[in-house]
Design a protein around this motif. Structure first.
Motif, PDB file in Angstrom:
ATOM      1  N   LEU A  12       2.872   4.565   2.829  1.00 47.55           N
ATOM      2  CA  LEU A  12       1.603   4.522   3.555  1.00 47.55           C
ATOM      3  C   LEU A  12       1.152   5.918   3.957  1.00 47.55           C
ATOM      4  CD1 LEU A  12       2.169   1.325   5.716  1.00 47.55           C
ATOM      5  CD2 LEU A  12       1.039   1.545   3.495  1.00 47.55           C
ATOM      6  N   ASN A 101      -3.047  -3.133   1.165  1.00 46.09           N
ATOM      7  CA  ASN A 101      -1.620  -3.284   1.448  1.00 46.09           C
ATOM      8  C   ASN A 101      -1.293  -4.729   1.152  1.00 46.09           C
ATOM      9  OD1 ASN A 101      -0.694  -0.752   2.282  1.00 46.09           O
ATOM     10  ND2 ASN A 101      -1.629  -1.032   4.288  1.00 46.09           N
ATOM     11  N   ALA A 140      -0.853  -0.431  -1.956  1.00 44.75           N
ATOM     12  CA  ALA A 140       0.565  -0.480  -1.611  1.00 44.75           C
ATOM     13  C   ALA A 140       1.071  -1.850  -2.048  1.00 44.75           C
ATOM     14  CB  ALA A 140       0.763  -0.266  -0.117  1.00 44.75           C
TER      15      ALA A 140
END
Length: 192
Positions: A12, A101, A140
């Motif tokens: 991140l 994410n 991610a």
């Protein structure tokens, strides 16, 4: 065995470092997976008071948590209780950065609510269309939960098929572990 948290934080942190290189005061950005609002907050700080951040999640708890986290930054954000697959209904064009994410809401009560290929792949396609030249999408990828591997494979299939004259795709990951740490995809749109 659980993936050590420091690996997640590295992924991140690297995403934020890369996105700082493409974001400026006044830009438009998207947090496609609001979660706890950390990425929404980062984007809102980075685009400044004249910028706008659109943030999406399907869970009311994510919207509430993010609104609380943002405080005074709320005025530069649009917190949207809807799937990222519907991004085009809210965002028109000229986006500098989009963050994804994948997985489930950290510390959420219901870990069965996850991102899935059926919504994520169309959302990434939309994000790529909305990007302005030189813009970037970060993804991610967490694949250690049920459904994660199928989503990972669909996302990788999508990005590997992108025209290299229009997009450059970079994969950032830890390779010296037997665990399944998250990895990061950075997709940059050509500046021309």
């Amino acid at each position: 065995m659980k993936t050590p948290r420091f690996r997640t934080e590295r992924v991140l942190s690297y995403a934020k470092t890369a996105l700082r290189g493409v974001l400026q005061e006044g830009d438009t950005a998207v947090d496609a997976t609001m979660g706890t609002g950390q990425d929404t907050e980062f984007l809102a700080e980075t685009v400044g008071s004249s910028g706008t951040v659109f943030a999406f999640d399907v869970q009311p708890a994510a919207v509430d948590t993010t609104r609380e986290r943002l405080g005074v930054l709320t005025d530069r954000t649009r917190l949207i209780l809807d799937s990222h697959a519907n991004m085009a209904q809210y965002v028109t064009a000229g986006v500098s950065a989009v963050m994804f994410n994948l997985g489930f809401l950290p510390n959420g009560e219901d870990r069965s609510i996850i991102t899935a290929a059926e919504s994520t792949v169309p959302a990434i396609r939309t994000a790529l269309r909305l990007l302005k030249p030189g813009g970037m999408v970060s993804v991610a990828v967490y694949d250690g939960h049920p459904g994660g591997a199928a989503e990972r494979d669909a996302v990788l299939e999508l990005v590997q098929a992108l025209d290299s004259k229009e997009f450059q795709v970079i994969r950032y990951e830890t390779v010296n572990t037997r665990q399944r740490p998250p990895f990061l995809l950075l997709i940059e749109k050509s500046a021309r």
